[in-house]
Design a protein around this motif. Structure first.
Motif, PDB file in Angstrom:
ATOM      1  N   THR A   1       1.048  -1.296   0.056  1.00 47.30           N
ATOM      2  CA  THR A   1      -0.080   0.090   0.094  1.00 47.30           C
ATOM      3  C   THR A   1       0.658   1.208  -0.010  1.00 47.30           C
ATOM      4  N   ASP A   2       2.042   1.259   0.739  1.00 44.63           N
ATOM      5  CA  ASP A   2       2.878   2.313   0.489  1.00 44.63           C
ATOM      6  C   ASP A   2       3.484   2.601  -0.942  1.00 44.63           C
ATOM      7  N   ALA A   3       3.844   1.576  -1.658  1.00 46.68           N
ATOM      8  CA  ALA A   3       4.180   1.951  -2.954  1.00 46.68           C
ATOM      9  C   ALA A   3       2.923   2.212  -3.857  1.00 46.68           C
ATOM     10  N   LEU A   4       1.955   1.787  -3.594  1.00 50.72           N
ATOM     11  CA  LEU A   4       0.830   2.200  -4.598  1.00 50.72           C
ATOM     12  C   LEU A   4       0.487   3.871  -4.112  1.00 50.72           C
ATOM     13  N   ALA A   5       0.667   4.111  -2.873  1.00 52.08           N
ATOM     14  CA  ALA A   5       0.455   5.588  -2.507  1.00 52.08           C
ATOM     15  C   ALA A   5       1.496   6.289  -3.471  1.00 52.08           C
ATOM     16  N   VAL A   6       2.861   6.134  -3.525  1.00 54.29           N
ATOM     17  CA  VAL A   6       3.742   6.784  -4.503  1.00 54.29           C
ATOM     18  C   VAL A   6       3.330   6.528  -5.849  1.00 54.29           C
ATOM     19  N   ALA A   7       2.771   5.356  -6.370  1.00 54.84           N
ATOM     20  CA  ALA A   7       2.460   5.342  -7.765  1.00 54.84           C
ATOM     21  C   ALA A   7       1.140   6.428  -8.350  1.00 54.84           C
ATOM     22  N   ARG A   8       0.367   6.247  -7.093  1.00 53.46           N
ATOM     23  CA  ARG A   8      -0.769   7.226  -7.393  1.00 53.46           C
ATOM     24  C   ARG A   8      -0.351   8.604  -7.476  1.00 53.46           C
ATOM     25  N   GLU A   9       0.615   9.027  -6.666  1.00 56.32           N
ATOM     26  CA  GLU A   9       1.074  10.356  -6.823  1.00 56.32           C
ATOM     27  C   GLU A   9       1.767  10.551  -7.931  1.00 56.32           C
ATOM     28  N   ASN A  10       2.200   9.816  -8.630  1.00 57.46           N
ATOM     29  CA  ASN A  10       2.917   9.731  -9.994  1.00 57.46           C
ATOM     30  C   ASN A  10       1.757   9.837 -11.168  1.00 57.46           C
ATOM     31  N   ILE A  11       0.785   9.285 -10.851  1.00 55.08           N
ATOM     32  CA  ILE A  11      -0.264   9.135 -11.903  1.00 55.08           C
ATOM     33  C   ILE A  11      -0.968  10.413 -11.896  1.00 55.08           C
ATOM     34  N   ARG A  12      -1.206  11.160 -10.744  1.00 56.99           N
ATOM     35  CA  ARG A  12      -1.661  12.637 -10.883  1.00 56.99           C
ATOM     36  C   ARG A  12      -0.665  13.429 -11.359  1.00 56.99           C
ATOM     37  N   ARG A  13       0.710  13.298 -10.845  1.00 57.82           N
ATOM     38  CA  ARG A  13       1.703  14.260 -11.483  1.00 57.82           C
ATOM     39  C   ARG A  13       1.810  14.219 -13.114  1.00 57.82           C
ATOM     40  N   HIS A  14       1.399  12.882 -13.665  1.00 59.77           N
ATOM     41  CA  HIS A  14       1.517  12.994 -15.148  1.00 59.77           C
ATOM     42  C   HIS A  14      -0.077  12.996 -15.663  1.00 59.77           C
ATOM     43  N   GLU A  15      -0.710  13.433 -14.868  1.00 56.95           N
ATOM     44  CA  GLU A  15      -2.325  13.579 -15.276  1.00 56.95           C
ATOM     45  C   GLU A  15      -2.662  12.462 -16.381  1.00 56.95           C
ATOM     46  N   LEU A  16      -2.602  11.389 -15.537  1.00 59.70           N
ATOM     47  CA  LEU A  16      -3.125  10.213 -16.382  1.00 59.70           C
ATOM     48  C   LEU A  16      -4.345   9.482 -15.664  1.00 59.70           C
ATOM     49  N   GLU A  17      -4.920  10.026 -14.874  1.00 58.04           N
ATOM     50  CA  GLU A  17      -5.848   9.451 -14.000  1.00 58.04           C
ATOM     51  C   GLU A  17      -7.152   8.827 -14.889  1.00 58.04           C
ATOM     52  N   GLU A  18      -7.164   9.283 -16.139  1.00 59.02           N
ATOM     53  CA  GLU A  18      -8.384   8.420 -16.962  1.00 59.02           C
ATOM     54  C   GLU A  18      -7.930   7.185 -17.554  1.00 59.02           C
ATOM     55  N   ARG A  19      -6.790   6.845 -17.438  1.00 60.37           N
ATOM     56  CA  ARG A  19      -6.307   5.617 -18.233  1.00 60.37           C
ATOM     57  C   ARG A  19      -5.158   4.734 -17.506  1.00 60.37           C
ATOM     58  N   VAL A  20      -4.804   5.184 -16.209  1.00 60.64           N
ATOM     59  CA  VAL A  20      -3.721   4.375 -15.421  1.00 60.64           C
ATOM     60  C   VAL A  20      -4.306   4.309 -13.961  1.00 60.64           C
ATOM     61  N   PHE A  21      -4.296   3.012 -13.649  1.00 62.67           N
ATOM     62  CA  PHE A  21      -4.909   2.885 -12.471  1.00 62.67           C
ATOM     63  C   PHE A  21      -4.075   2.055 -11.469  1.00 62.67           C
ATOM     64  N   ALA A  22      -4.018   2.409 -10.291  1.00 60.13           N
ATOM     65  CA  ALA A  22      -3.411   1.673  -9.227  1.00 60.13           C
ATOM     66  C   ALA A  22      -3.992   0.693  -8.646  1.00 60.13           C
ATOM     67  N   ILE A  23      -3.787  -0.569  -8.557  1.00 61.29           N
ATOM     68  CA  ILE A  23      -4.624  -1.622  -7.776  1.00 61.29           C
ATOM     69  C   ILE A  23      -3.861  -2.536  -6.832  1.00 61.29           C
ATOM     70  N   GLU A  24      -4.376  -2.564  -5.618  1.00 62.63           N
ATOM     71  CA  GLU A  24      -3.809  -3.284  -4.772  1.00 62.63           C
ATOM     72  C   GLU A  24      -3.722  -5.061  -5.096  1.00 62.63           C
ATOM     73  N   SER A  25      -2.850  -5.707  -5.081  1.00 62.67           N
ATOM     74  CA  SER A  25      -3.115  -7.149  -5.478  1.00 62.67           C
ATOM     75  C   SER A  25      -1.599  -7.869  -5.151  1.00 62.67           C
ATOM     76  N   ASP A  26      -1.869  -9.226  -4.528  1.00 63.34           N
ATOM     77  CA  ASP A  26      -0.849 -10.309  -4.402  1.00 63.34           C
ATOM     78  C   ASP A  26      -0.569 -10.931  -5.901  1.00 63.34           C
TER      79      ASP A  26
END
Length: 301
Positions: A163-188
């Motif tokens: 979940t820590d890594a995904l928080a950073v990934a979501r920050e980078n999705i927002r930074r690159h303004e890709l929220e409409e087609r890049v999605f962060a998913i928690e999964s083993d």
């Protein structure tokens, strides 16, 4: 230990870069998180401290520094030496495939040779542009987000168990303004994907074996162990990926995975697979490509 009294002898950006490089060499630092030598490492920290790009014109290097700027540089040098923190963590940013990414100690510092594949649009391994891409064990999200730039019509899932890594990934999705087609998913690995299939799966999973992990320089110990260690031979997660990936690839889909120094052990563990090992102009090794059809034929389940 950085001697702050030295600032009375240092006046310019060039002075601090030279002195910092010497101090880094004396301290025996390791360089492998974006730079590969003490001079570039010192320049990276100095230019960040004065809010200038790393590749600023050399004519600026003779500019004199204010007291506040000098203190800021010395503090970065002190932490780099005493804490052995990679420079990317100190400045909160790393570059991958020509793109900037926010990073901190929750994720590995981006450095995969897979960047070259992305820049080449995975040629010749893909017959057509993928519509669905999975970045497995995404960390900061750098691989998947770079793929989204390379394939502008693709939907990209960034998957991680952390979940820590995904928080950073979501920050980078927002930074690159890709929220409409890049999605962060928690999964083993694939467990949380509900059977979704992709045209391209790319993964830089943990692949460091126990011996290499024990012998790594101190700088690597500042990175999250969950992103590095994968059992005695470094293949625990890769085995799972190989056994399950075919169920999540569309016909003609490709699996690209980095296993670094564990490539020899991987070939020994899976003699039935005809791995294609890739070469890189900028260095790096241990990245293979397999098609869905190869995985199905091998019948690894």
């Amino acid at each position: 230990m950085v001697d702050t009294a030295v600032s009375q002898y240092l006046e310019t950006l060039r002075d601090y870069i030279r002195w910092g490089s010497s101090e880094f060499s004396r301290a025996g630092l390791f360089f492998g998180h974006g730079t590969d030598n003490p001079l570039d490492e010192a320049r990276l920290l100095v230019m960040h401290a004065v809010a200038l790009p790393f590749d600023s014109p050399d004519s600026l290097l003779d500019a004199r520094l204010t007291p506040v700027e000098r203190e800021g540089i010395l503090e970065l040098f002190r932490r780099r030496i005493q804490e052995r923190l990679p420079a990317a963590y100190l400045i909160g940013e790393a570059w991958f495939a020509g793109l900037p990414f926010a990073v901190d100690e929750r994720v590995l510092v981006p450095r995969s040779p897979i960047a070259e594949l992305i820049e080449q649009s995975f040629h010749p391994w893909l017959d057509e542009d993928p519509e669905w891409i999975l970045d497995l064990c995404t960390g900061s999200g750098c691989i998947g987000i770079a793929c989204a730039y390379a394939f502008e019509d693709a939907v990209v899932d960034l998957v991680d168990i952390s979940t820590d890594a995904l928080a950073v990934a979501r920050e980078n999705i927002r930074r690159h303004e890709l929220e409409e087609r890049v999605f962060a998913i928690e999964s083993d690995v694939f467990s949380g994907l509900n059977g979704k299939c992709y045209d391209l799966i790319v993964s830089n999973p943990p692949y460091v074996d126990a011996r290499d992990l024990a012998e790594m320089p101190e700088e690597y110990r500042r990175e999250p162990a969950i992103g590095l260690a994968s059992g005695d031979d470094g293949l625990d997660l890769t085995r799972q990926i190989l056994r399950e990936a075919a169920n999540h690839l569309n016909p003609g889909g490709q699996l690209v995975v980095e296993v670094g120094n564990s490539w020899v052990a991987l070939e020994e563990a899976f003699p039935e697979l005809a791995f294609t090992w890739l070469d890189f102009e900028r260095g790096g090794h241990g990245v293979f490509v397999l098609s869905r059809e190869q995985l199905v034929e091998a019948d690894l389940l």
